[in-house]
Design a protein around this motif. Structure first.
Motif, PDB file in Angstrom:
ATOM      1  N   ARG A 344       0.824  -1.200   0.000  1.00 49.42           N
ATOM      2  CA  ARG A 344       0.000   0.000   0.000  1.00 49.42           C
ATOM      3  C   ARG A 344       0.868   1.263   0.000  1.00 49.42           C
ATOM      4  NH1 ARG A 344      -2.525  -3.139  -1.833  1.00 49.42           N
ATOM      5  NH2 ARG A 344      -4.465  -4.123  -1.148  1.00 49.42           N
ATOM      6  N   LYS A 345       2.110   1.093  -0.378  1.00 47.44           N
ATOM      7  CA  LYS A 345       3.075   2.188  -0.507  1.00 47.44           C
ATOM      8  C   LYS A 345       3.877   1.943  -1.781  1.00 47.44           C
ATOM      9  CE  LYS A 345       2.355   4.357   3.466  1.00 47.44           C
ATOM     10  NZ  LYS A 345       1.927   5.776   3.549  1.00 47.44           N
ATOM     11  N   PRO A 346       4.662   2.919  -2.255  1.00 46.13           N
ATOM     12  CA  PRO A 346       5.520   2.657  -3.415  1.00 46.13           C
ATOM     13  C   PRO A 346       6.444   1.475  -3.144  1.00 46.13           C
ATOM     14  CG  PRO A 346       5.434   5.012  -2.962  1.00 46.13           C
ATOM     15  CD  PRO A 346       4.742   4.333  -1.812  1.00 46.13           C
ATOM     16  N   ASP A 347       6.604   0.624  -4.136  1.00 47.22           N
ATOM     17  CA  ASP A 347       7.429  -0.576  -4.026  1.00 47.22           C
ATOM     18  C   ASP A 347       8.898  -0.172  -3.878  1.00 47.22           C
ATOM     19  OD1 ASP A 347       8.776  -3.001  -4.410  1.00 47.22           O
ATOM     20  OD2 ASP A 347       7.360  -3.692  -5.932  1.00 47.22           O
ATOM     21  N   PRO A 348       9.579  -0.596  -2.804  1.00 49.74           N
ATOM     22  CA  PRO A 348      10.998  -0.260  -2.647  1.00 49.74           C
ATOM     23  C   PRO A 348      11.866  -0.761  -3.796  1.00 49.74           C
ATOM     24  CG  PRO A 348      10.116  -1.119  -0.586  1.00 49.74           C
ATOM     25  CD  PRO A 348       9.072  -1.355  -1.639  1.00 49.74           C
ATOM     26  N   ARG A 349      11.442  -1.814  -4.472  1.00 46.09           N
ATOM     27  CA  ARG A 349      12.188  -2.302  -5.634  1.00 46.09           C
ATOM     28  C   ARG A 349      12.103  -1.296  -6.780  1.00 46.09           C
ATOM     29  NH1 ARG A 349       9.263  -7.918  -6.473  1.00 46.09           N
ATOM     30  NH2 ARG A 349       7.530  -6.438  -6.262  1.00 46.09           N
ATOM     31  N   PHE A 350      10.922  -0.675  -6.939  1.00 39.20           N
ATOM     32  CA  PHE A 350      10.796   0.395  -7.933  1.00 39.20           C
ATOM     33  C   PHE A 350      11.728   1.546  -7.589  1.00 39.20           C
ATOM     34  CE2 PHE A 350       9.009   4.576  -8.881  1.00 39.20           C
ATOM     35  CZ  PHE A 350       8.879   4.524 -10.268  1.00 39.20           C
ATOM     36  N   ALA A 351      11.769   1.901  -6.301  1.00 38.30           N
ATOM     37  CA  ALA A 351      12.627   3.010  -5.872  1.00 38.30           C
ATOM     38  C   ALA A 351      14.090   2.727  -6.197  1.00 38.30           C
ATOM     39  CB  ALA A 351      12.447   3.264  -4.378  1.00 38.30           C
ATOM     40  N   ALA A 352      14.526   1.477  -5.993  1.00 40.12           N
ATOM     41  CA  ALA A 352      15.920   1.122  -6.273  1.00 40.12           C
ATOM     42  C   ALA A 352      16.215   1.202  -7.764  1.00 40.12           C
ATOM     43  CB  ALA A 352      16.214  -0.278  -5.742  1.00 40.12           C
ATOM     44  N   LEU A 353      15.287   0.740  -8.604  1.00 40.14           N
ATOM     45  CA  LEU A 353      15.491   0.802 -10.048  1.00 40.14           C
ATOM     46  C   LEU A 353      15.407   2.238 -10.562  1.00 40.14           C
ATOM     47  CD1 LEU A 353      13.471  -2.360 -11.100  1.00 40.14           C
ATOM     48  CD2 LEU A 353      15.934  -2.031 -11.367  1.00 40.14           C
ATOM     49  N   ARG A 354      14.507   3.017  -9.983  1.00 37.40           N
ATOM     50  CA  ARG A 354      14.412   4.433 -10.381  1.00 37.40           C
ATOM     51  C   ARG A 354      15.694   5.165 -10.014  1.00 37.40           C
ATOM     52  NH1 ARG A 354      11.962   9.124  -7.518  1.00 37.40           N
ATOM     53  NH2 ARG A 354      11.542  10.732  -9.118  1.00 37.40           N
TER      54      ARG A 354
END
Length: 457
Positions: A344-354
């Motif tokens: 229910r929050k931004p995916d930390p994996r997305f944050a790492a790839l971004r």
């Protein structure tokens, strides 16, 4: 003479140093009795306690949220994302070893960590990497099977076949057939799992050359001085790009494990609970990963982004993107890459790839990745206003495809294969623990609709 003496002395010193470094087997032999004792305590002291009530909605809704699996290496929290043995992704990026001169986690280090819960030293990582790479060459019969398949056969189907064919040499199957104590199950399970992870990278490379190039006849041999990701990149023709190699290292580390309830992880656990060997268990999991609702999401995201680019150009304004999102939603479609079954929050994996995309100039200036970044800034607000998405934030698939695409990996059907090399690391880590803890065959109770109505009335 002096040179030979010095070389012999150096070799002896290196051997002595290696003898002082705990191997993966020695580390697990120390840890497993502690975890076995903990499980015994939990069963003895808390076996009759409930962990929550199951609703009819959960029964008919795919078991969503039912707490019924033991899965040690990772836990997914709806608010803070995934934690691997208690560490968040940023903490893993901080603590786990990288390749010499590199910045991203080595998948080999993540594999050690998922197997043991212990952060490997640089020397342990190097030793483990060398062992895995030495296992990565394929048996001749697997090469022949893969090369005989139609080039038009879906890459994931080829992957399922290649991994299943490794079963021919399964140590677990052979030792079980010859008679093996239950307490020893984890040892051949570990050996097969190490083989499966290592060889999956080479299978994946061979599939790429078979499907999209001139075949694997001139496939580069395994370079034992390189890690699995660097070898994979070289074998598919991208080894000259350090950015791509680093992306593959990060991609494989981030996608390893996402607790046990997802289809590929759960399938490995389920099939393995019947004491099928790791190769059969993970080949079954790859069949699940190939499904549109599991492993194909990054392809759908990239198609959406490229469609938006075609209509709006390379540098659309935020307002243009907002209008495009509304047009998509009003047509009854979803915004791919946004929303998650648990988070229910931004995916930390997305944050790492971004973060990866923004810190490398070549990707930061890529029009497709810039559009991914722009979409992230405005899409959550639109989806919140729309009100039909439980989680308006991006998941890992919102960024991964655009980065693979940037570096020239443009064959969409192949993207899930790269997911498959990664997920083997997490799913098979738990497979080893399933055997070490002596977990039973999985057999949940099913109900007919009439039985449900009888119960609720």
């Amino acid at each position: 003479m002096f040179s030979a003496t010095r070389t012999a002395a150096r070799t002896a010193a290196q051997a002595a140093n290696r003898r002082n470094v705990s191997t993966i087997r020695e580390t697990l032999k120390e840890i497993i009795p502690e975890r076995q004792a903990l499980l015994k305590q939990i069963k003895s002291e808390h076996g009759s306690k409930t962990l929550g009530n199951v609703t009819v909605e959960q029964v008919v809704g795919g078991g969503r949220g039912i707490k019924f699996m033991l899965w040690d290496p990772s836990v997914l929290d709806a608010e803070e994302g995934i934690r691997f043995w208690g560490r968040s992704i940023p903490e893993c990026q901080r603590d786990l070893p990288t390749a010499p001169g590199g910045q991203e986690i080595l998948p080999e280090a993540m594999f050690w960590y998922l197997l043991t819960g212990k952060v490997p030293t640089a020397e342990q990582t190097k030793q483990f990497q060398e062992e895995l790479v030495s296992r990565s060459e394929l048996p001749a019969h697997v090469e022949k099977v893969l090369d005989s398949l139609p080039k038009t056969l879906h890459p994931m189907t080829q992957f399922v076949i290649g991994v299943a064919a490794l079963n021919h040499d399964s140590q677990f199957a052979a030792r079980y057939k010859s008679g093996m104590k239950k307490a020893e199950y984890w040892e051949p399970a570990l050996e097969d799992s190490l083989d499966c992870v290592a060889k999956s990278f080479t299978i994946a490379a061979r599939i790429y050359l078979h499907s999209y190039k001139d075949g694997a006849a001139n496939m580069a041999p395994v370079d034992k001085s390189k890690d699995l990701s660097a070898n994979f990149a070289t074998q598919i023709g991208f080894g000259d790009s350090e950015g791509f190699v680093e992306l593959i290292r990060l991609y494989n580390s981030l996608h390893t494990d996402h607790e046990g309830g997802n289809v590929s992880a759960h399938t490995t656990h389920l099939v393995g609970s019947a004491l099928s060997d790791p190769f059969l268990s993970y080949s079954a999991a790859l069949g699940g990963l190939a499904g549109p609702l599991h492993g194909l999401a990054n392809q759908e995201v990239l198609r959406f982004i490229l469609g938006m680019q075609k209509e709006l150009g390379d540098s659309p304004s935020d307002e243009q993107i907002v209008q495009y999102i509304w047009k998509t939603l009003n047509s009854g479609q979803v915004i791919p890459g946004y929303g998650h079954a648990v988070l229910r929050k931004p995916d930390p994996r997305f944050a790492a790839l971004r973060e990866f995309g923004n810190k490398h100039p070549e990707t930061a200036n890529d029009p497709v990745f810039r559009m991914v970044d722009s979409l992230f800034k405005v899409a959550p607000g639109v989806l919140t206003e729309h009100g039909k998405t439980k989680n308006p934030f991006p998941n890992v698939d919102a960024a991964s495809g655009s980065l693979l695409y940037h570096y020239g990996l443009t064959q969409f059907p192949y993207y899930t294969v790269t997911f498959g090399t990664s997920r083997a690391i997490g799913a098979l880590s738990q497979y080893v623990w399933d055997r070490a803890l002596g977990l039973p065959i999985e057999r949940p109770k099913s109900l007919s609709m009439e039985a449900i109505l009888k119960l609720v009335k």
